[in-house]
Design a protein around this motif. Sequence first.
Motif, PDB file in Angstrom:
ATOM      1  N   ASN A   1       6.017  21.825   6.586  1.00 47.41           N
ATOM      2  CA  ASN A   1       6.233  22.894   5.602  1.00 47.41           C
ATOM      3  C   ASN A   1       5.575  22.555   4.260  1.00 47.41           C
ATOM      4  OD1 ASN A   1       7.875  20.951   4.501  1.00 47.41           O
ATOM      5  ND2 ASN A   1       9.650  22.283   4.219  1.00 47.41           N
ATOM      6  N   GLY A   2       4.860  21.419   4.197  1.00 45.81           N
ATOM      7  CA  GLY A   2       4.124  21.069   2.984  1.00 45.81           C
ATOM      8  C   GLY A   2       4.860  20.079   2.085  1.00 45.81           C
ATOM      9  N   ASN A   3       6.172  19.888   2.294  1.00 47.82           N
ATOM     10  CA  ASN A   3       6.907  18.914   1.464  1.00 47.82           C
ATOM     11  C   ASN A   3       6.357  17.515   1.705  1.00 47.82           C
ATOM     12  OD1 ASN A   3       8.527  21.060   0.855  1.00 47.82           O
ATOM     13  ND2 ASN A   3      10.449  20.041   1.341  1.00 47.82           N
ATOM     14  N   SER A   4       6.251  16.732   0.611  1.00 49.65           N
ATOM     15  CA  SER A   4       5.757  15.377   0.838  1.00 49.65           C
ATOM     16  C   SER A   4       6.628  14.339   0.139  1.00 49.65           C
ATOM     17  CB  SER A   4       4.294  15.274   0.446  1.00 49.65           C
ATOM     18  OG  SER A   4       4.182  15.063  -0.920  1.00 49.65           O
ATOM     19  N   PHE A   5       6.663  13.141   0.716  1.00 52.12           N
ATOM     20  CA  PHE A   5       7.527  12.054   0.242  1.00 52.12           C
ATOM     21  C   PHE A   5       6.683  10.797   0.172  1.00 52.12           C
ATOM     22  CE2 PHE A   5      10.000  15.240   2.327  1.00 52.12           C
ATOM     23  CZ  PHE A   5      11.168  15.356   1.570  1.00 52.12           C
ATOM     24  N   GLU A   6       6.664  10.190  -1.023  1.00 51.77           N
ATOM     25  CA  GLU A   6       5.807   9.018  -1.180  1.00 51.77           C
ATOM     26  C   GLU A   6       6.596   7.728  -1.018  1.00 51.77           C
ATOM     27  OE1 GLU A   6       2.461   9.237  -4.062  1.00 51.77           O
ATOM     28  OE2 GLU A   6       3.337   7.337  -4.730  1.00 51.77           O
ATOM     29  N   GLY A   7       5.993   6.755  -0.363  1.00 55.67           N
ATOM     30  CA  GLY A   7       6.656   5.465  -0.192  1.00 55.67           C
ATOM     31  C   GLY A   7       5.631   4.356  -0.033  1.00 55.67           C
ATOM     32  N   ILE A   8       6.119   3.228   0.512  1.00 52.86           N
ATOM     33  CA  ILE A   8       5.262   2.058   0.705  1.00 52.86           C
ATOM     34  C   ILE A   8       5.125   1.810   2.206  1.00 52.86           C
ATOM     35  CG2 ILE A   8       5.061  -0.446   0.274  1.00 52.86           C
ATOM     36  CD1 ILE A   8       4.986   1.111  -2.321  1.00 52.86           C
ATOM     37  N   ALA A   9       3.883   1.693   2.670  1.00 58.42           N
ATOM     38  CA  ALA A   9       3.655   1.438   4.099  1.00 58.42           C
ATOM     39  C   ALA A   9       4.000  -0.002   4.432  1.00 58.42           C
ATOM     40  CB  ALA A   9       2.193   1.707   4.424  1.00 58.42           C
TER      41      ALA A   9
ATOM     42  N   ILE B   1       2.032  10.773   8.481  1.00 57.37           N
ATOM     43  CA  ILE B   1       2.031   9.736   7.442  1.00 57.37           C
ATOM     44  C   ILE B   1       0.574   9.375   7.178  1.00 57.37           C
ATOM     45  CG2 ILE B   1       2.775   7.421   6.768  1.00 57.37           C
ATOM     46  CD1 ILE B   1       5.130   7.703   8.678  1.00 57.37           C
ATOM     47  N   VAL B   2       0.173   9.486   5.909  1.00 59.95           N
ATOM     48  CA  VAL B   2      -1.218   9.181   5.552  1.00 59.95           C
ATOM     49  C   VAL B   2      -1.261   8.211   4.371  1.00 59.95           C
ATOM     50  CG1 VAL B   2      -2.286  11.318   6.391  1.00 59.95           C
ATOM     51  CG2 VAL B   2      -1.278  11.285   4.116  1.00 59.95           C
ATOM     52  N   GLY B   3      -2.310   7.409   4.352  1.00 57.78           N
ATOM     53  CA  GLY B   3      -2.466   6.439   3.274  1.00 57.78           C
ATOM     54  C   GLY B   3      -3.186   7.031   2.091  1.00 57.78           C
TER      55      GLY B   3
ATOM     56  N   LEU C   1       7.564   3.019   7.019  1.00 59.11           N
ATOM     57  CA  LEU C   1       7.410   3.619   5.691  1.00 59.11           C
ATOM     58  C   LEU C   1       8.713   3.381   4.934  1.00 59.11           C
ATOM     59  CD1 LEU C   1       5.519   5.346   3.902  1.00 59.11           C
ATOM     60  CD2 LEU C   1       6.553   7.385   4.902  1.00 59.11           C
ATOM     61  N   ALA C   2       8.606   2.642   3.805  1.00 61.31           N
ATOM     62  CA  ALA C   2       9.804   2.282   3.035  1.00 61.31           C
ATOM     63  C   ALA C   2       9.751   2.925   1.653  1.00 61.31           C
ATOM     64  CB  ALA C   2       9.891   0.770   2.919  1.00 61.31           C
ATOM     65  N   GLU C   3      10.838   2.718   0.893  1.00 60.56           N
ATOM     66  CA  GLU C   3      10.933   3.251  -0.484  1.00 60.56           C
ATOM     67  C   GLU C   3      10.887   4.780  -0.487  1.00 60.56           C
ATOM     68  OE1 GLU C   3      11.193   1.025  -3.198  1.00 60.56           O
ATOM     69  OE2 GLU C   3      11.250  -0.549  -1.678  1.00 60.56           O
ATOM     70  N   ILE C   4      11.303   5.381   0.612  1.00 64.95           N
ATOM     71  CA  ILE C   4      11.327   6.848   0.702  1.00 64.95           C
ATOM     72  C   ILE C   4      12.682   7.344   0.204  1.00 64.95           C
ATOM     73  CG2 ILE C   4      11.510   8.705   2.455  1.00 64.95           C
ATOM     74  CD1 ILE C   4       8.634   7.980   1.919  1.00 64.95           C
TER      75      ILE C   4
ATOM     76  N   MET D   1       0.831  -1.203   0.000  1.00 66.60           N
ATOM     77  CA  MET D   1       0.000   0.000   0.000  1.00 66.60           C
ATOM     78  C   MET D   1       0.869   1.259   0.000  1.00 66.60           C
ATOM     79  SD  MET D   1      -2.528   1.216   3.030  1.00 66.60           S
ATOM     80  CE  MET D   1      -2.902   2.951   3.142  1.00 66.60           C
ATOM     81  N   LYS D   2       0.515   2.203  -0.875  1.00 68.21           N
ATOM     82  CA  LYS D   2       1.278   3.453  -0.911  1.00 68.21           C
ATOM     83  C   LYS D   2       0.918   4.326   0.292  1.00 68.21           C
ATOM     84  CE  LYS D   2       2.342   4.081  -5.734  1.00 68.21           C
ATOM     85  NZ  LYS D   2       2.030   4.750  -6.972  1.00 68.21           N
ATOM     86  N   ALA D   3       1.896   5.107   0.754  1.00 65.79           N
ATOM     87  CA  ALA D   3       1.617   6.062   1.840  1.00 65.79           C
ATOM     88  C   ALA D   3       2.551   7.251   1.669  1.00 65.79           C
ATOM     89  CB  ALA D   3       1.835   5.406   3.199  1.00 65.79           C
ATOM     90  N   LYS D   4       2.170   8.372   2.260  1.00 72.32           N
ATOM     91  CA  LYS D   4       2.937   9.609   2.094  1.00 72.32           C
ATOM     92  C   LYS D   4       3.324  10.175   3.443  1.00 72.32           C
ATOM     93  CE  LYS D   4       1.023  11.983  -1.837  1.00 72.32           C
ATOM     94  NZ  LYS D   4      -0.061  12.892  -2.181  1.00 72.32           N
ATOM     95  N   LEU D   5       4.542  10.688   3.519  1.00 75.29           N
ATOM     96  CA  LEU D   5       4.920  11.483   4.681  1.00 75.29           C
ATOM     97  C   LEU D   5       4.784  12.944   4.267  1.00 75.29           C
ATOM     98  CD1 LEU D   5       6.388  12.048   7.446  1.00 75.29           C
ATOM     99  CD2 LEU D   5       8.501  12.069   6.121  1.00 75.29           C
TER     100      LEU D   5
END
Length: 359
Positions: free
Chosen positions: A9-17, A130-132, A108-111, A1-5
């Motif tokens: 400051n609004g920056n976001s990083f997508e990875g895998i939960a 961190i949100v899904g 949270l991996a793949e970040i 499942m994808k998840a985001k940190l």
Amino acid sequence: MKAKLILENGNSFEGIAFGHIQETVGEVVFNTGMTGYQEILTDPSYYGQMVVMTYPLIGNYGINLDDMESTAPKVKALIVRERTAKGSNWRCEMDIEGYLKEMKVMGLAEIDTRALTKTLRNHGTMKGIIVGEDISQEEIQKKINNFSNEDAVKQVTTKEIYSVEGAGKHIAIIDFGMKKNILRSFSKRNCRITVFPYNVGAEEILSVNPDGIFLSNGPGDPKALTDNIATIKKLTEKKPILGICLGHQLLALSLGGNTERLKFGHHGCNHPVKDLIKNKIYITSQNHDYVVDGGSLPEEVIVTHVNLNDNTIEGIQHEFLPIFSVQFHPEASPGPQDTAYIFDKFMELLDKEDYNAKR
Ligand SMILES: NC(=O)CC[C@H](N)C(=O)O
């Protein structure tokens, strides 16, 4: 499942939960250790924080149940580049994903941990979530703003007084969220230990008549612990004292010094620290976001150690009283054991001073 940190400051990083998947809010800090993820996960000083590991491969030696620094993980989330699915080591009892799942900790991996670390380094430590799934910017801000870590020490201190037998010196410990290796380090030196909850009063500690008092590491802002600072102040004239990390900061505050927040903290296993008394440099284990302000210390408090990366204060000693403290971790876990001599220095002080006999 994808998840985001998403950072404040609004920056976001997508990875895998991975691990225990749930929406998670906390303070985001980075740790530069290449190994030691078990000790990091369970170090109570990380309570309320999401830890980004800068080393790209995490989980490769799996999980064993002997190397933990407390009974359960204290981090809010573990953020990594690549997690190893199957740990490989003769001591490995389970893999990291299974452990996080069982302990209900978000992974949270793949970040892109390099970009994330640079952001934190340039901007300073930030809160994050961190949100899904996508939620509105407004809701994100609200959740981040609502996050507070103010009662962290209360959450991780021992609930009850306990003791550990030993034939040597009697050490009274104030537990602000103590790492297990501190207990092991005193036991190795034959100490008898009595551990008190963080809100113990000075009279209660003195009533067991210890040879020395130890102030432990712990999470959060030292200045929030005003009652404890007052308690320590009462103890400084009475008994020899050693403080580590939060204990060091509280001791400095009780002696009239000040603390401030570092931009992005020191979290890692390779910080060079100079012992100004021995004129020697040691590689130290570190985990802190606050630091003692050198200029704030009264004249009778001597700076004994400095960090060679940024010249911050790493150790202090009182000129006349048998009390000293260090910002780094002589108990290591994880990290180099070069500074274990700090425990020996305390033991020698207790022997030499025979401070109690004079009172
Ligand atoms: N490891 C610790 O004791 C940390 C002390 C304090 N909470 C800080 O972040 O500076």
